[in-house]
Design a protein around this motif. Structure first.
Motif, PDB file in Angstrom:
ATOM      1  N   VAL A  38      -8.351 -11.327  -2.957  1.00 34.90           N
ATOM      2  CA  VAL A  38      -8.124  -9.960  -3.442  1.00 34.90           C
ATOM      3  C   VAL A  38      -6.920  -9.337  -2.720  1.00 34.90           C
ATOM      4  O   VAL A  38      -6.044  -8.728  -3.333  1.00 34.90           O
ATOM      5  N   ARG A  39      -6.877  -9.535  -1.414  1.00 30.98           N
ATOM      6  CA  ARG A  39      -5.738  -8.990  -0.648  1.00 30.98           C
ATOM      7  C   ARG A  39      -4.427  -9.546  -1.178  1.00 30.98           C
ATOM      8  O   ARG A  39      -3.471  -8.812  -1.432  1.00 30.98           O
ATOM      9  N   GLY A  40      -4.395 -10.879  -1.389  1.00 34.24           N
ATOM     10  CA  GLY A  40      -3.177 -11.522  -1.872  1.00 34.24           C
ATOM     11  C   GLY A  40      -2.759 -10.998  -3.242  1.00 34.24           C
ATOM     12  O   GLY A  40      -1.575 -10.733  -3.486  1.00 34.24           O
ATOM     13  N   LEU A  41      -3.756 -10.816  -4.114  1.00 33.53           N
ATOM     14  CA  LEU A  41      -3.468 -10.324  -5.461  1.00 33.53           C
ATOM     15  C   LEU A  41      -2.883  -8.912  -5.418  1.00 33.53           C
ATOM     16  O   LEU A  41      -1.875  -8.611  -6.063  1.00 33.53           O
ATOM     17  N   ILE A  42      -3.507  -8.042  -4.619  1.00 35.66           N
ATOM     18  CA  ILE A  42      -2.997  -6.660  -4.543  1.00 35.66           C
ATOM     19  C   ILE A  42      -1.607  -6.640  -3.909  1.00 35.66           C
ATOM     20  O   ILE A  42      -0.714  -5.919  -4.347  1.00 35.66           O
ATOM     21  N   GLU A  43      -1.411  -7.490  -2.911  1.00 40.13           N
ATOM     22  CA  GLU A  43      -0.095  -7.532  -2.258  1.00 40.13           C
ATOM     23  C   GLU A  43       0.991  -7.904  -3.263  1.00 40.13           C
ATOM     24  O   GLU A  43       2.064  -7.299  -3.316  1.00 40.13           O
ATOM     25  N   LYS A  44       0.680  -8.903  -4.095  1.00 43.94           N
ATOM     26  CA  LYS A  44       1.646  -9.354  -5.092  1.00 43.94           C
ATOM     27  C   LYS A  44       2.020  -8.202  -6.026  1.00 43.94           C
ATOM     28  O   LYS A  44       3.200  -7.981  -6.334  1.00 43.94           O
ATOM     29  N   LEU A  45       1.022  -7.438  -6.444  1.00 39.59           N
ATOM     30  CA  LEU A  45       1.286  -6.306  -7.341  1.00 39.59           C
ATOM     31  C   LEU A  45       2.119  -5.234  -6.640  1.00 39.59           C
ATOM     32  O   LEU A  45       3.067  -4.688  -7.203  1.00 39.59           O
ATOM     33  N   ILE A  46       1.763  -4.950  -5.390  1.00 35.48           N
ATOM     34  CA  ILE A  46       2.483  -3.892  -4.670  1.00 35.48           C
ATOM     35  C   ILE A  46       3.952  -4.265  -4.464  1.00 35.48           C
ATOM     36  O   ILE A  46       4.830  -3.408  -4.462  1.00 35.48           O
ATOM     37  N   LYS A  47       4.206  -5.564  -4.326  1.00 32.74           N
ATOM     38  CA  LYS A  47       5.596  -6.006  -4.151  1.00 32.74           C
ATOM     39  C   LYS A  47       6.455  -5.698  -5.381  1.00 32.74           C
ATOM     40  O   LYS A  47       7.678  -5.656  -5.280  1.00 32.74           O
ATOM     41  N   THR A  48       5.807  -5.514  -6.543  1.00 33.25           N
ATOM     42  CA  THR A  48       6.616  -5.135  -7.715  1.00 33.25           C
ATOM     43  C   THR A  48       7.078  -3.684  -7.593  1.00 33.25           C
ATOM     44  O   THR A  48       8.043  -3.281  -8.230  1.00 33.25           O
ATOM     45  N   LEU A  49       6.402  -2.892  -6.782  1.00 30.42           N
ATOM     46  CA  LEU A  49       6.844  -1.508  -6.538  1.00 30.42           C
ATOM     47  C   LEU A  49       7.904  -1.468  -5.446  1.00 30.42           C
ATOM     48  O   LEU A  49       8.867  -0.712  -5.512  1.00 30.42           O
ATOM     49  N   GLU A  50       7.669  -2.258  -4.384  1.00 26.95           N
ATOM     50  CA  GLU A  50       8.574  -2.266  -3.232  1.00 26.95           C
ATOM     51  C   GLU A  50       8.581  -3.687  -2.657  1.00 26.95           C
ATOM     52  O   GLU A  50       7.606  -4.105  -2.028  1.00 26.95           O
ATOM     53  N   PRO A  51       9.677  -4.416  -2.908  1.00 27.30           N
ATOM     54  CA  PRO A  51       9.713  -5.836  -2.523  1.00 27.30           C
ATOM     55  C   PRO A  51       9.490  -6.090  -1.031  1.00 27.30           C
ATOM     56  O   PRO A  51       8.971  -7.150  -0.667  1.00 27.30           O
ATOM     57  N   SER A  52       9.837  -5.132  -0.183  1.00 26.08           N
ATOM     58  CA  SER A  52       9.672  -5.396   1.260  1.00 26.08           C
ATOM     59  C   SER A  52       8.269  -5.017   1.755  1.00 26.08           C
ATOM     60  O   SER A  52       8.010  -5.042   2.953  1.00 26.08           O
ATOM     61  N   ALA A  53       7.372  -4.645   0.838  1.00 23.86           N
ATOM     62  CA  ALA A  53       6.027  -4.241   1.270  1.00 23.86           C
ATOM     63  C   ALA A  53       5.165  -5.454   1.586  1.00 23.86           C
ATOM     64  O   ALA A  53       5.237  -6.487   0.918  1.00 23.86           O
ATOM     65  N   ARG A  54       4.363  -5.335   2.650  1.00 24.37           N
ATOM     66  CA  ARG A  54       3.335  -6.341   2.951  1.00 24.37           C
ATOM     67  C   ARG A  54       2.002  -5.630   2.999  1.00 24.37           C
ATOM     68  O   ARG A  54       1.950  -4.445   3.334  1.00 24.37           O
ATOM     69  N   LEU A  55       0.927  -6.357   2.689  1.00 24.93           N
ATOM     70  CA  LEU A  55      -0.397  -5.757   2.749  1.00 24.93           C
ATOM     71  C   LEU A  55      -1.204  -6.495   3.810  1.00 24.93           C
ATOM     72  O   LEU A  55      -1.444  -7.700   3.688  1.00 24.93           O
ATOM     73  N   LEU A  74      -7.303  -2.038   4.523  1.00 24.60           N
ATOM     74  CA  LEU A  74      -5.983  -2.633   4.297  1.00 24.60           C
ATOM     75  C   LEU A  74      -4.902  -1.599   4.570  1.00 24.60           C
ATOM     76  O   LEU A  74      -5.128  -0.396   4.439  1.00 24.60           O
ATOM     77  N   VAL A  75      -3.724  -2.090   4.929  1.00 19.40           N
ATOM     78  CA  VAL A  75      -2.614  -1.163   5.155  1.00 19.40           C
ATOM     79  C   VAL A  75      -1.325  -1.766   4.591  1.00 19.40           C
ATOM     80  O   VAL A  75      -1.081  -2.965   4.727  1.00 19.40           O
ATOM     81  N   VAL A  76      -0.533  -0.916   3.929  1.00 21.78           N
ATOM     82  CA  VAL A  76       0.769  -1.342   3.410  1.00 21.78           C
ATOM     83  C   VAL A  76       1.822  -1.086   4.483  1.00 21.78           C
ATOM     84  O   VAL A  76       1.927   0.033   4.991  1.00 21.78           O
ATOM     85  N   LEU A  77       2.576  -2.109   4.836  1.00 19.01           N
ATOM     86  CA  LEU A  77       3.708  -1.930   5.748  1.00 19.01           C
ATOM     87  C   LEU A  77       4.993  -2.190   4.969  1.00 19.01           C
ATOM     88  O   LEU A  77       5.093  -3.178   4.236  1.00 19.01           O
ATOM     89  N   ILE A  78       5.942  -1.295   5.128  1.00 20.38           N
ATOM     90  CA  ILE A  78       7.222  -1.445   4.415  1.00 20.38           C
ATOM     91  C   ILE A  78       8.257  -1.904   5.435  1.00 20.38           C
ATOM     92  O   ILE A  78       8.531  -1.193   6.405  1.00 20.38           O
ATOM     93  N   ASP A  79       8.827  -3.080   5.223  1.00 17.90           N
ATOM     94  CA  ASP A  79       9.714  -3.627   6.240  1.00 17.90           C
ATOM     95  C   ASP A  79      11.169  -3.166   6.111  1.00 17.90           C
ATOM     96  O   ASP A  79      11.894  -3.138   7.087  1.00 17.90           O
ATOM     97  N   GLY A 136      -4.312   2.145   3.268  1.00 22.93           N
ATOM     98  CA  GLY A 136      -3.483   3.179   3.894  1.00 22.93           C
ATOM     99  C   GLY A 136      -2.020   2.751   3.887  1.00 22.93           C
ATOM    100  O   GLY A 136      -1.692   1.626   3.499  1.00 22.93           O
ATOM    101  N   ILE A 137      -1.149   3.640   4.319  1.00 21.77           N
ATOM    102  CA  ILE A 137       0.277   3.341   4.316  1.00 21.77           C
ATOM    103  C   ILE A 137       0.823   3.422   5.741  1.00 21.77           C
ATOM    104  O   ILE A 137       0.635   4.447   6.416  1.00 21.77           O
ATOM    105  N   GLU A 138       1.509   2.374   6.175  1.00 22.28           N
ATOM    106  CA  GLU A 138       2.285   2.406   7.423  1.00 22.28           C
ATOM    107  C   GLU A 138       1.476   2.773   8.674  1.00 22.28           C
ATOM    108  O   GLU A 138       2.035   3.329   9.614  1.00 22.28           O
TER     109      GLU A 138
END
Ligand code: GTP
Ligand code: MG
Length: 357
Positions: A38-55, A74-79, A136-138
């Motif tokens: 599930v984490r991997g799937l959501i991460e993949k989707l979030i990367k379509t919004l911001e390619p440098s994002a990791r979950l 879970l937390v989104v980190l933007i690199d 969460g974010i960052e």
């Protein structure tokens, strides 16, 4: 039989019973695999919004204190330093994306003090209780405190994990693990156990990882993140080789003494538990109950009933959710636990069952 022998036997029995109590409550590998998918799937989707994002996962799914069917943190980190992302807006974009592309029930809280997105997945055969997850974010400090907790667990898993996992189950069953209802979060209980093992027990069961300095040059001593010193000694290999506790108490003995300490010895009225620095006074932290709240409501006055300093955000009281009534209930539970474990020295399994009733 001599009372001392009986007591010894009870303590051995209690330790064995604690291990068997906790074991079936651990997450299955199937559950862990589904969560990772599930984490991997959501991460993949979030990367379509911001390619440098990791979950990334944090909290109990990766600090080794996770129970079966627990929530996912879970937390989104933007690199990319050039990406300009406002957390509230990002939560809203994620919400519409995940609503469109997944079966999750999506609830964004973009204007909360800490903006988050709440997700829920309905039960399925692999996950009979579904999944609840907060994104969460960052929040990079949460990743660091998760790593700190995990490192403590790694030093002495048999005693540390068993104690923390048992206390989490116990506090949930006794309904004193509800920050929204005036009691304490799991994170707070975990910090209490670690404080006890580092600062109360003599000789200590665990070293103070925020005080051990590297053998190498001192450059690592201060590692700053968002203005906080998040340094701790995380070289597990070296710790395993060069640190060993001379405290050989069993997990059963430690549990009884933990309850006894927080029933009778800890001065809740004027002390602060600090994993980083040991026992501090409320006064020295400015965390006094009767600050002049100038017409503010009862909640504000209730902020500092129980004081647990966050290991990195040292101006933050992790136990600020605990109200006067909440603390009264928690202390009552510590006393009840002490009573059950010291006055019922026949069968440990029964004592544990009664404790968690
Ligand atoms: P369960 O969800 O009950 O299984 O426990 P948990 O280990 O996930 O603990 P909890 O949900 O209380 O907290 C999850 C993570 O959020 C912790 O490991 C911390 O990283 C972070 N966290 C929770 N509460 C606080 C808090 O008050 N302050 C800070 N700084 N971080 C917190
Ligand atoms: Mg959690």
């Amino acid at each position: 039989m001599h009372p001392g022998v009986l007591h010894r036997r009870f303590l051995n029995d209690l330790s064995t019973s604690l291990f068997s109590f906790v074991l079936p409550l651990l997450p299955t590998s199937e559950e862990l695999n589904v969560k990772e998918e599930v984490r991997g799937l959501i991460e993949k989707l979030i990367k379509t919004l911001e390619p440098s994002a990791r979950l990334l996962s944090f909290g109990s799914s990766c600090n080794s204190f996770g129970l079966r069917n627990s929530d996912m943190d879970l937390v989104v980190l933007i690199d990319d330093p050039n990406a300009t992302i406002e957390p509230g807006n990002f939560v809203e974009s994620m919400a519409s994306l995940l609503e469109r592309e997944t079966n999750f029930n999506v609830k964004p809280l973009p204007r909360a003090r800490i903006p988050i997105l709440k997700l829920e997945l309905a039960p399925s055969p692999a996950l009979p209780f579904g999944i609840a997850c907060d994104i969460g974010i960052e929040n990079r400090l949460a990743i660091e405190n998760t790593r700190l907790l995990l490192t403590y667990a790694t030093i002495d898993p048999a005693r540390v994990r068993t104690l923390v996992l048992f206390l989490k189950v116990w506090s949930k069953r006794r309904r004193i693990n509800s920050p929204y209802r005036g009691t304490l979060s799991s994170y707070g209980f975990t910090l209490m156990v670690l404080y006890y093992l580092v600062h109360v027990k003599q000789p200590p069961v665990l070293p103070n990882l925020q005080r051990i300095m590297p053998m190498r040059p001192m450059e690592e001593e201060e590692v700053m993140l968002e203005g906080r010193n998040v340094y701790f000694f995380d070289d597990v290999e070296t710790l395993r080789r060069e640190w060993s506790s001379v405290n050989f108490e069993s997990v059963g003995e430690l549990l009884i003494d933990f309850f006894r300490f927080f029933s009778h010895d800890f001065q809740f009225n004027n002390s602060v538990l600090s994993l980083r620095a040991g026992q501090l006074t409320k006064e020295s932290k400015g965390w006094v109950n009767d600050i002049d709240v100038g017409g503010l409501n009862e909640m504000a006055r209730d902020r500092n009933r129980l004081c647990i300093e966050d290991p990195f955000e040292i101006t933050y009281n992790v136990a600020r959710t605990v109200t006067k009534d909440g603390l009264y209930t928690i202390r009552g539970e510590f006393m009840r636990a002490t009573r059950i474990l010291t006055q019922r020295p026949d069968r440990a399994v029964l004592a544990l069952a009664e404790l968690c009733r």
